[in-house]
Write an enzyme that holds these catalytic residues in place. Sequence first.
Site: not given
Ligand code: DAT
Ligand code: MG
Length: 149
Positions: A9, A49, A112, A115, A126
């Site tokens: 990212k 997303y 974070n 991805h 993807e």
């Molecule tokens: P991951 O990236 O671990 O697959 P995800 O697909 O649930 O997690 O979410 C995509 C991204 O969205 C994640 O890397 C960071 C953001 N995100 C997820 N949950 C969140 C939350 N509760 N608050 C803020 N950002 C969040």
């Molecule tokens: Mg995810």
Amino acid sequence: MEQTFIMIKPDGVQRGLVGEIISRFEKKGYYLKGLKMVSVERSFAEKHYEDLSAKPFFGGLVEYIISGPVVAMVWEGKNVVATGRTVIGATNPLASAPGTIRGDFAIEIGRNVIHGSDAVESAKKEIALWFPEGVSDWQSSLHPWVYES
Ligand code: DAT
Ligand code: MG
């Protein structure tokens, strides 16, 4: 063999973590099959997303992903989707184990660093989205030193 989509990212790029992250996947034994730096359009980030579009953090997430260039990659190997997620660590870096990428390099969920696809099906989706041109099909000559058969 399985493939996964991994994206560094904008914060990972800005913080100079590209080499470190590539190195972790390489040293594990996974094969790099696709790699490019891209600055994506808002509509592209929204598409990537799309499953999260109803979430309250969706707007901020899209802003974050379009805030600078990202490094998009395809990695290949046995169980790379699930193991790649283990290498990356939990979504919230405060809950990510030390030794994982997020556990070692991040603090906030909205910064974070990386991805990784969460399932074989989403990985296929993807990879098709990010690499419509396809990826390289080179074979590593180290294969017998990483795999038993
Ligand atoms: P991951 O990236 O671990 O697959 P995800 O697909 O649930 O997690 O979410 C995509 C991204 O969205 C994640 O890397 C960071 C953001 N995100 C997820 N949950 C969140 C939350 N509760 N608050 C803020 N950002 C969040
Ligand atoms: Mg995810």
